[in-house]
Design an enzyme around this catalytic site. Sequence first.
Site, PDB file in Angstrom:
ATOM      1  CB  SER A  45      -1.056   0.135   1.154  1.00  0.00           C
ATOM      2  OG  SER A  45      -1.863  -1.152   1.458  1.00  0.00           O
TER       3      SER A  45
ATOM      4  CG  HIS B  18      -2.462  -2.377  -3.798  1.00  0.00           C
ATOM      5  ND1 HIS B  18      -1.499  -3.333  -3.529  1.00  0.00           N
ATOM      6  CD2 HIS B  18      -2.820  -2.137  -2.514  1.00  0.00           C
ATOM      7  CE1 HIS B  18      -1.176  -3.397  -2.097  1.00  0.00           C
ATOM      8  NE2 HIS B  18      -1.982  -2.618  -1.536  1.00  0.00           N
TER       9      HIS B  18
ATOM     10  CG  HIS C 213      -4.505  -7.410   0.651  1.00  0.00           C
ATOM     11  ND1 HIS C 213      -4.812  -6.512  -0.411  1.00  0.00           N
ATOM     12  CD2 HIS C 213      -3.335  -6.896   1.270  1.00  0.00           C
ATOM     13  CE1 HIS C 213      -3.766  -5.483  -0.205  1.00  0.00           C
ATOM     14  NE2 HIS C 213      -2.928  -5.473   0.834  1.00  0.00           N
TER      15      HIS C 213
ATOM     16  CG  ASN D  59      -0.873   2.484  11.674  1.00  0.00           C
ATOM     17  OD1 ASN D  59      -0.837   2.030  10.543  1.00  0.00           O
ATOM     18  ND2 ASN D  59      -1.284   1.610  12.513  1.00  0.00           N
TER      19      ASN D  59
ATOM     20  CE1 TYR E  73      -8.320  -5.956   1.890  1.00  0.00           C
ATOM     21  CE2 TYR E  73      -6.558  -6.534   3.442  1.00  0.00           C
ATOM     22  CZ  TYR E  73      -7.117  -5.707   2.351  1.00  0.00           C
ATOM     23  OH  TYR E  73      -6.347  -4.609   2.026  1.00  0.00           O
ATOM     24  CD  GLU E  74      -7.703  -7.133  -2.286  1.00  0.00           C
ATOM     25  OE1 GLU E  74      -8.470  -6.738  -3.471  1.00  0.00           O
ATOM     26  OE2 GLU E  74      -6.700  -7.238  -2.229  1.00  0.00           O
TER      27      GLU E  74
ATOM     28  CG  MET F 204      -4.558  -5.953   7.414  1.00  0.00           C
ATOM     29  SD  MET F 204      -6.007  -5.104   6.793  1.00  0.00           S
ATOM     30  CE  MET F 204      -6.118  -3.984   8.189  1.00  0.00           C
ATOM     31  CB  SER F 205      -0.064  -8.043   2.911  1.00  0.00           C
ATOM     32  OG  SER F 205       0.889  -7.112   3.296  1.00  0.00           O
TER      33      SER F 205
ATOM     34  CG  HIS G 200      -6.680   2.223   3.065  1.00  0.00           C
ATOM     35  ND1 HIS G 200      -6.889   2.182   1.741  1.00  0.00           N
ATOM     36  CD2 HIS G 200      -5.525   1.510   2.903  1.00  0.00           C
ATOM     37  CE1 HIS G 200      -5.952   1.791   0.916  1.00  0.00           C
ATOM     38  NE2 HIS G 200      -5.090   1.132   1.840  1.00  0.00           N
TER      39      HIS G 200
ATOM     40  CB  ALA H 209       1.559   0.052   4.735  1.00  0.00           C
TER      41      ALA H 209
HETATM   42  N1  HPA Z   1      -2.835  -2.935  11.154  1.00  0.00           N
HETATM   43  C1  HPA Z   1      -3.031  -3.805  10.210  1.00  0.00           C
HETATM   44  N2  HPA Z   1      -2.597  -3.534   9.047  1.00  0.00           N
HETATM   45  C2  HPA Z   1      -1.812  -2.099   8.767  1.00  0.00           C
HETATM   46  C3  HPA Z   1      -1.853  -1.319   9.969  1.00  0.00           C
HETATM   47  C4  HPA Z   1      -2.302  -1.655  11.007  1.00  0.00           C
HETATM   48  O1  HPA Z   1      -2.216  -1.104  12.155  1.00  0.00           O
HETATM   49  N3  HPA Z   1      -1.090  -0.297   9.462  1.00  0.00           N
HETATM   50  C5  HPA Z   1      -0.854  -0.309   8.018  1.00  0.00           C
HETATM   51  N4  HPA Z   1      -1.465  -1.689   7.726  1.00  0.00           N
END
Ligand code: HPA
Length: 269
Positions: A28, A59, A81, A230, A83-84, A206-207, A242, A111
């Site tokens: 991302s 993406h 991903h 973050n 989750y998709e 998540m990846s 996001h 990310a």
């Molecule tokens: N959690 C899950 N996936 C992420 C995060 C997070 O805090 N930041 C960027 N992708």
Amino acid sequence: MSGYGRECADIVRAARPGSYKIGMILGSGLGSLAEEVEDAARIPYAHLTEFPISTVTSHSSELVAGTLAGVPVVILSGRAHYYESGDPAVMRTPVETLKELGCEILLATNAAGSLREEVAPGDPMIISDHVNGSGKNPLIGEEDEARFLDMSAAYDPELRAVLHRAAAETGDPVSDGVYMWFSGPSFETPAEIKMARLLGADAVGMSTVPEVIMARFVGLKVAAMSIITNYGAGMQAEALSHDETKSVAKQGMDRMKRIVRAFVKEAGK
Ligand code: HPA
């Protein structure tokens, strides 16, 4: 292998003949690295059999084959991903394609949220190991013995050392950490972040984990790097979004690009 990797590799070679050394998956907000590839063929995933098109807005869904720092590379700009679709093997064909094109190394990027106060948004983190918090595995359903894959050095120690040398060369401070995969797409709760910290994770995302398993399965050596976008849920005052992931990943991008270029130069020798 499922067979589509070979078919897709033929399509790539028809567009740009050659053998390749390093494959990369860009996460991302990190897609602009693909713009730096020289002498490039750019092939939309839609032209590649069984390539999954990501529904995630940041993406781009394009394979870029060319050279970076003089090294032949294939960049997968955009990943699908789990989750998709609910399919943990969704990146199977793209990973197989890298292998079929001659790549020996996969550099995966993502990310991620930091679980450590001292590792801040914008910072790069070299992944040293992972915790699969999803309970899913892309090798479920494989039938031969190869499915019992050794994961004890999944993140290649030599390549991790190359990443560290690359960061030292560019002067970018970098940390090492364990990445924990949550399925998403909702972000974690503060209680889940506490759990992840207790389990020894340094970052969450998540990846990456399913692709790394798949890459080891097909015999690629793996290195991986996160850009922290973050702090984990409950560790920062603001809510997670996001949009934040995308904009902070862009800010961390310059560092990432410098480190990746130096990595490719050494690892591609
Ligand atoms: N959690 C899950 N996936 C992420 C995060 C997070 O805090 N930041 C960027 N992708």
